[in-house]
Scaffold this active site. Structure first.
Site, PDB file in Angstrom:
ATOM      1  N   LEU A 172      54.721  -2.907  42.628  1.00  0.00           N
ATOM      2  CA  LEU A 172      53.682  -3.769  41.887  1.00  0.00           C
ATOM      3  C   LEU A 172      54.360  -4.505  40.862  1.00  0.00           C
ATOM      4  CD1 LEU A 172      50.820  -4.100  42.981  1.00  0.00           C
ATOM      5  CD2 LEU A 172      50.177  -2.451  41.048  1.00  0.00           C
ATOM      6  N   HIS A 173      54.629  -5.954  41.074  1.00  0.00           N
ATOM      7  CA  HIS A 173      55.091  -6.711  39.881  1.00  0.00           C
ATOM      8  C   HIS A 173      54.924  -8.047  39.596  1.00  0.00           C
ATOM      9  CE1 HIS A 173      57.739  -8.226  42.638  1.00  0.00           C
ATOM     10  NE2 HIS A 173      58.313  -8.961  41.903  1.00  0.00           N
ATOM     11  N   ARG A 174      54.127  -8.738  40.660  1.00  0.00           N
ATOM     12  CA  ARG A 174      53.625  -9.923  40.498  1.00  0.00           C
ATOM     13  C   ARG A 174      52.764 -10.132  39.407  1.00  0.00           C
ATOM     14  NH1 ARG A 174      56.773 -12.434  42.897  1.00  0.00           N
ATOM     15  NH2 ARG A 174      57.412 -11.444  44.730  1.00  0.00           N
ATOM     16  N   PRO A 175      53.124 -11.372  38.546  1.00  0.00           N
ATOM     17  CA  PRO A 175      52.194 -11.661  37.420  1.00  0.00           C
ATOM     18  C   PRO A 175      50.796 -11.771  37.857  1.00  0.00           C
ATOM     19  CG  PRO A 175      54.232 -13.000  37.435  1.00  0.00           C
ATOM     20  CD  PRO A 175      54.231 -12.186  38.817  1.00  0.00           C
ATOM     21  N   ASP A 182      53.757  -5.853  46.556  1.00  0.00           N
ATOM     22  CA  ASP A 182      53.349  -7.151  46.404  1.00  0.00           C
ATOM     23  C   ASP A 182      54.847  -7.852  46.362  1.00  0.00           C
ATOM     24  OD1 ASP A 182      54.278  -6.719  43.964  1.00  0.00           O
ATOM     25  OD2 ASP A 182      52.559  -7.415  42.805  1.00  0.00           O
TER      26      ASP A 182
END
Ligand code: UD1
Length: 379
Positions: free
Chosen positions: A209-212, A296
């Site tokens: 999980l890393h999407r802004p 993501d």
């Protein structure tokens, strides 16, 4: 012929590795028509775990040039890559600049090259999420608008480009370089004898999980982690955490459910286990045996499809629809009920079977090098 190969961030490294290898193979086979190449790292990702571990795992030679741009706003990164890359182009005067993927460095290097009259080729062209709030979508649109040669991973990408007015002769459907790396490294894994992070035979899930859009807002990250912790009541989930996500979870005070991953080969009780970002091989060794992947990431949607692992994508859209139409990927968004229902389905064996998309066969980089040599140095 001289090419500058540009990489900037973690998801670029696995895409450049097979291209470097294919260029070397070409040079071995064609000493009279060899390709001179320089590897330029912009330094967008600079941590040991976000960068060095990948170069080592993927046997990528150290970059010839490091622009050392580092973190900052999108404008900061783009502008600094442009200023520094312009100097490299002036010194090297390449025939081609090759960029991969959709990170800020991809767009910045493309703009510099095209303004200097240097031809640009874009590997992984034509992907569209149609979500312009996503920084990568802007990078994809700009890069494809200026590139001279556009290498695509799936037929829908060709159609996207044609619909935007890209002349068909500039588009080459070559397959997926990321899958070149995946297939090569899966073969290598068995010889390396890495210790598994989780006890063999244990059922577990993997989360990234890393999407802004998912991690920078308190309510979204809280909702997502809540839903995932529910799934983790039945299935232990391992979460190699991106620096951005760790920082935000700490800031929002919602990291109390994170449990440290025990020693390698440990048995896991249900729960959400957090570890530092993993290198390519350790991560592959983990997710290839997972019962379920929640993510993501863009790349992992494709990689899970290639190995037939069920994948739930925690986004409202994807630029990689072929993984939905043909692969094992399901878009679940950020709605907790949808996440839990789809996870249950996948774990009960009612998930998608999927098949491997056309030309994801491990030879995309070879096709790219052959196409570039066919084009040649002249415009
Ligand atoms: C970038 C890419 C994204 C890609 C992702 C993979 C863009 C617009 N985004 O997003 O497409 O999916 O990489 O990781 O180019 N940080 C470190 N060490 C590092 C790099 C970053 O600690 O080596 C931290 C910094 O606090 C930084 C934050 O992570 O502010 C975000 O890094 P950044 O490169 O801005 O974007 P990513 O979210 O990694």
């Amino acid at each position: 012929m001289k090419i500058l190969l540009v990489v900037g961030a973690r998801p670029n490294f696995m895409k450049i590795a097979p291209i470097v290898r294919a260029i070397r193979a070409w040079n071995g086979a064609h000493p009279d028509r060899s390709i001179e190449h320089r590897l330029v790292h912009t330094g967008q990702h600079y941590d040991e775990r976000m960068y060095k571990a990948f170069f080592e795992d993927l046997q990528i030679p150290p970059p010839d040039v490091d622009l050392e741009v580092g973190s900052g706003s999108h404008t900061f990164q783009t502008a600094h890559v442009m200023l520094r890359f312009e100097k490299v182009c002036e010194a090297e005067r390449p025939d081609w600049v090759l960029v991969v993927g959709d990170v800020n460095s991809t767009m910045a290097a493309s703009l510099v090259a095209v303004k200097m009259g240097i031809r640009v080729c874009h590997v992984e062209a034509g992907l569209r999420s149609r979500d312009r709030t996503m920084p990568e979508e802007i990078n994809r649109l700009v890069t494809d608008a200026v590139a001279d040669l556009l290498f695509t991973t799936s037929r829908d990408a060709d159609e996207n480009l044609k619909a935007e007015g890209v002349p068909p002769e500039k588009i080459r459907f070559v397959g997926n370089v990321m899958i070149d790396t995946l297939l090569a490294q899966v073969r290598r894994l068995s010889d390396l004898g890495l210790r598994p992070l989780v006890a063999p035979g244990q059922r577990y899930g993997v989360l990234t999980l890393h999407r802004p859009s998912n991690v920078d807002r308190r309510e979204v990250l809280t909702r997502l982690l809540g839903a995932i912790e529910e799934v983790a009541r039945d299935l232990p989930i391992v979460f190699p955490i991106h620096p951005r996500t760790r920082k935000m979870a700490r800031e929002f005070g919602i990291d109390s459910g994170f449990r440290p991953l025990p020693e390698p080969e440990g048995r896991l009780d249900p729960g959400l286990y957090v570890t530092e970002p993993l290198g390519y091989l350790d991560f592959l060794n983990l997710w290839k045996d997972a019962a379920l992947v929640l993510t993501d990431s863009g790349g992992l949607q494709e990689e899970t499809t290639a190995l037939g692992i069920p994948c739930l994508t925690l986004r409202e859209n994807t630029e990689r629809p072929v993984t939905i139409w043909e692969g094992t990927n399901t878009l679940v968004g950020t709605d907790p009920e949808a996440i839990q229902a789809e996870a249950r389905k996948a774990l009960d064996g009612r998930g998608k079977a999927g098949r491997v998309p056309e030309l994801w066969d491990g030879r995309a980089a070879e096709r790219i090098v052959a196409a570039l040599m066919e084009e040649g140095p002249e415009g």
